[in-house]
Design a protein around this motif. Structure first.
Motif, PDB file in Angstrom:
ATOM      1  N   VAL A  47     -70.986 -45.496 -26.455  1.00  0.00           N
ATOM      2  CA  VAL A  47     -69.521 -45.359 -26.445  1.00  0.00           C
ATOM      3  C   VAL A  47     -69.034 -45.047 -27.855  1.00  0.00           C
ATOM      4  O   VAL A  47     -68.270 -44.095 -28.059  1.00  0.00           O
ATOM      5  N   LYS A  48     -69.504 -45.825 -28.824  1.00  0.00           N
ATOM      6  CA  LYS A  48     -69.077 -45.611 -30.214  1.00  0.00           C
ATOM      7  C   LYS A  48     -69.514 -44.251 -30.735  1.00  0.00           C
ATOM      8  O   LYS A  48     -68.832 -43.658 -31.567  1.00  0.00           O
ATOM      9  N   GLY A  49     -70.619 -43.731 -30.251  1.00  0.00           N
ATOM     10  CA  GLY A  49     -71.105 -42.438 -30.696  1.00  0.00           C
ATOM     11  C   GLY A  49     -70.397 -41.252 -30.075  1.00  0.00           C
ATOM     12  O   GLY A  49     -70.332 -40.171 -30.673  1.00  0.00           O
ATOM     13  N   ARG A  50     -69.854 -41.408 -28.864  1.00  0.00           N
ATOM     14  CA  ARG A  50     -69.223 -40.293 -28.159  1.00  0.00           C
ATOM     15  C   ARG A  50     -67.716 -40.238 -28.343  1.00  0.00           C
ATOM     16  O   ARG A  50     -67.122 -39.175 -28.187  1.00  0.00           O
ATOM     17  N   ILE A  51     -67.084 -41.346 -28.652  1.00  0.00           N
ATOM     18  CA  ILE A  51     -65.627 -41.359 -28.852  1.00  0.00           C
ATOM     19  C   ILE A  51     -65.194 -40.325 -29.899  1.00  0.00           C
ATOM     20  O   ILE A  51     -64.218 -39.597 -29.671  1.00  0.00           O
ATOM     21  N   PRO A  52     -65.894 -40.196 -31.038  1.00  0.00           N
ATOM     22  CA  PRO A  52     -65.465 -39.181 -32.015  1.00  0.00           C
ATOM     23  C   PRO A  52     -65.459 -37.760 -31.452  1.00  0.00           C
ATOM     24  O   PRO A  52     -64.627 -36.942 -31.859  1.00  0.00           O
ATOM     25  N   VAL A  53     -66.332 -37.477 -30.509  1.00  0.00           N
ATOM     26  CA  VAL A  53     -66.359 -36.148 -29.887  1.00  0.00           C
ATOM     27  C   VAL A  53     -65.085 -35.933 -29.073  1.00  0.00           C
ATOM     28  O   VAL A  53     -64.447 -34.883 -29.170  1.00  0.00           O
ATOM     29  N   LEU A  54     -64.691 -36.925 -28.290  1.00  0.00           N
ATOM     30  CA  LEU A  54     -63.459 -36.816 -27.510  1.00  0.00           C
ATOM     31  C   LEU A  54     -62.247 -36.671 -28.424  1.00  0.00           C
ATOM     32  O   LEU A  54     -61.333 -35.898 -28.120  1.00  0.00           O
ATOM     33  N   LEU A  55     -62.249 -37.398 -29.536  1.00  0.00           N
ATOM     34  CA  LEU A  55     -61.141 -37.299 -30.485  1.00  0.00           C
ATOM     35  C   LEU A  55     -61.107 -35.917 -31.134  1.00  0.00           C
ATOM     36  O   LEU A  55     -60.041 -35.303 -31.247  1.00  0.00           O
ATOM     37  N   GLU A  56     -62.267 -35.414 -31.551  1.00  0.00           N
ATOM     38  CA  GLU A  56     -62.345 -34.116 -32.218  1.00  0.00           C
ATOM     39  C   GLU A  56     -61.935 -32.975 -31.286  1.00  0.00           C
ATOM     40  O   GLU A  56     -61.315 -32.003 -31.711  1.00  0.00           O
ATOM     41  N   LEU A  57     -62.259 -33.082 -30.010  1.00  0.00           N
ATOM     42  CA  LEU A  57     -61.896 -32.047 -29.037  1.00  0.00           C
ATOM     43  C   LEU A  57     -60.462 -32.214 -28.533  1.00  0.00           C
ATOM     44  O   LEU A  57     -60.015 -31.475 -27.666  1.00  0.00           O
ATOM     45  N   ASN A  58     -59.749 -33.208 -29.073  1.00  0.00           N
ATOM     46  CA  ASN A  58     -58.363 -33.494 -28.687  1.00  0.00           C
ATOM     47  C   ASN A  58     -58.239 -33.832 -27.197  1.00  0.00           C
ATOM     48  O   ASN A  58     -57.267 -33.490 -26.546  1.00  0.00           O
ATOM     49  N   LEU A  59     -59.256 -34.512 -26.677  1.00  0.00           N
ATOM     50  CA  LEU A  59     -59.211 -34.972 -25.293  1.00  0.00           C
ATOM     51  C   LEU A  59     -58.701 -36.408 -25.223  1.00  0.00           C
ATOM     52  O   LEU A  59     -58.191 -36.839 -24.195  1.00  0.00           O
ATOM     53  N   ALA A  60     -58.865 -37.132 -26.316  1.00  0.00           N
ATOM     54  CA  ALA A  60     -58.389 -38.513 -26.401  1.00  0.00           C
ATOM     55  C   ALA A  60     -57.751 -38.697 -27.776  1.00  0.00           C
ATOM     56  O   ALA A  60     -57.992 -37.919 -28.697  1.00  0.00           O
ATOM     57  N   MET A  62     -56.139 -42.090 -30.475  1.00  0.00           N
ATOM     58  CA  MET A  62     -56.115 -43.523 -30.704  1.00  0.00           C
ATOM     59  C   MET A  62     -54.777 -43.899 -31.317  1.00  0.00           C
ATOM     60  O   MET A  62     -54.302 -43.238 -32.240  1.00  0.00           O
ATOM     61  N   ASP A  63     -54.175 -44.952 -30.775  1.00  0.00           N
ATOM     62  CA  ASP A  63     -52.918 -45.464 -31.290  1.00  0.00           C
ATOM     63  C   ASP A  63     -52.994 -46.984 -31.244  1.00  0.00           C
ATOM     64  O   ASP A  63     -53.300 -47.553 -30.181  1.00  0.00           O
ATOM     65  N   ASN A  64     -52.753 -47.632 -32.356  1.00  0.00           N
ATOM     66  CA  ASN A  64     -52.837 -49.095 -32.438  1.00  0.00           C
ATOM     67  C   ASN A  64     -54.184 -49.605 -31.928  1.00  0.00           C
ATOM     68  O   ASN A  64     -54.250 -50.584 -31.177  1.00  0.00           O
ATOM     69  N   GLU A  65     -55.244 -48.924 -32.325  1.00  0.00           N
ATOM     70  CA  GLU A  65     -56.617 -49.281 -31.962  1.00  0.00           C
ATOM     71  C   GLU A  65     -56.866 -49.246 -30.454  1.00  0.00           C
ATOM     72  O   GLU A  65     -57.773 -49.908 -29.947  1.00  0.00           O
ATOM     73  N   LYS A  66     -56.087 -48.492 -29.733  1.00  0.00           N
ATOM     74  CA  LYS A  66     -56.255 -48.292 -28.292  1.00  0.00           C
ATOM     75  C   LYS A  66     -56.432 -46.804 -28.027  1.00  0.00           C
ATOM     76  O   LYS A  66     -55.727 -45.982 -28.605  1.00  0.00           O
ATOM     77  N   TYR A  67     -57.354 -46.477 -27.144  1.00  0.00           N
ATOM     78  CA  TYR A  67     -57.610 -45.082 -26.805  1.00  0.00           C
ATOM     79  C   TYR A  67     -56.857 -44.706 -25.536  1.00  0.00           C
ATOM     80  O   TYR A  67     -56.686 -45.523 -24.637  1.00  0.00           O
ATOM     81  N   TYR A  68     -56.423 -43.466 -25.493  1.00  0.00           N
ATOM     82  CA  TYR A  68     -55.780 -42.922 -24.303  1.00  0.00           C
ATOM     83  C   TYR A  68     -56.065 -41.433 -24.246  1.00  0.00           C
ATOM     84  O   TYR A  68     -56.408 -40.819 -25.263  1.00  0.00           O
ATOM     85  N   LEU A  69     -55.962 -40.850 -23.068  1.00  0.00           N
ATOM     86  CA  LEU A  69     -56.196 -39.422 -22.913  1.00  0.00           C
ATOM     87  C   LEU A  69     -54.978 -38.633 -23.353  1.00  0.00           C
ATOM     88  O   LEU A  69     -53.844 -39.030 -23.089  1.00  0.00           O
ATOM     89  N   THR A  70     -55.233 -37.527 -24.011  1.00  0.00           N
ATOM     90  CA  THR A  70     -54.155 -36.609 -24.375  1.00  0.00           C
ATOM     91  C   THR A  70     -53.824 -35.766 -23.145  1.00  0.00           C
ATOM     92  O   THR A  70     -54.491 -35.862 -22.110  1.00  0.00           O
ATOM     93  N   GLU A  71     -52.833 -34.926 -23.269  1.00  0.00           N
ATOM     94  CA  GLU A  71     -52.484 -34.022 -22.171  1.00  0.00           C
ATOM     95  C   GLU A  71     -53.689 -33.147 -21.815  1.00  0.00           C
ATOM     96  O   GLU A  71     -53.983 -32.929 -20.647  1.00  0.00           O
ATOM     97  N   LYS A  72     -54.378 -32.678 -22.831  1.00  0.00           N
ATOM     98  CA  LYS A  72     -55.572 -31.853 -22.610  1.00  0.00           C
ATOM     99  C   LYS A  72     -56.655 -32.652 -21.875  1.00  0.00           C
ATOM    100  O   LYS A  72     -57.316 -32.139 -20.967  1.00  0.00           O
ATOM    101  N   GLY A  73     -56.833 -33.915 -22.251  1.00  0.00           N
ATOM    102  CA  GLY A  73     -57.812 -34.775 -21.585  1.00  0.00           C
ATOM    103  C   GLY A  73     -57.451 -35.035 -20.135  1.00  0.00           C
ATOM    104  O   GLY A  73     -58.316 -35.038 -19.249  1.00  0.00           O
ATOM    105  N   LEU A  74     -56.165 -35.252 -19.884  1.00  0.00           N
ATOM    106  CA  LEU A  74     -55.706 -35.469 -18.507  1.00  0.00           C
ATOM    107  C   LEU A  74     -55.914 -34.224 -17.650  1.00  0.00           C
ATOM    108  O   LEU A  74     -56.336 -34.317 -16.487  1.00  0.00           O
TER     109      LEU A  74
END
Length: 86
Positions: A47-60, A62-74
């Motif tokens: 999980v810790k290794g793949r989260i940066p990929v989702l962030l870099e691709l703008n699919l997720a 992070m706000d206040n240490e919580k992850y959520y999907l972006t419009e692109k991710g949804l």
């Protein structure tokens, strides 16, 4: 649809099975490493290794240490759900 330069297939290959599982876990309400681990069934290190990929691709995001999907991710999640039902 997902942006023109990144097709559904391209994103699936970039994410891999683990990244897709994490994307769906976040989409179902998991918002931190521990709940993403529980929802996805993946080891915490994965999980810790793949989260940066989702962030870099703008699919997720992070706000206040919580992850959520972006419009692109949804949009990607919806597109993957509809393609798997065919």
């Amino acid at each position: 649809m997902v942006e023109d330069d990144e097709s559904l297939e391209d994103l699936k290959y970039l994410l891999g099975n683990m990244g897709i599982d994490i994307l769906f876990a976040i989409g179902e309400g998991a918002s931190d490493f521990e709940t993403i681990k529980i929802f996805s069934g993946l080891p915490l290190i994965c999980v810790k290794g793949r989260i940066p990929v989702l962030l870099e691709l703008n699919l997720a995001n992070m706000d206040n240490e919580k992850y959520y999907l972006t419009e692109k991710g949804l949009k990607l999640k919806k597109k993957m759900n509809s393609s798997s039902k065919k």
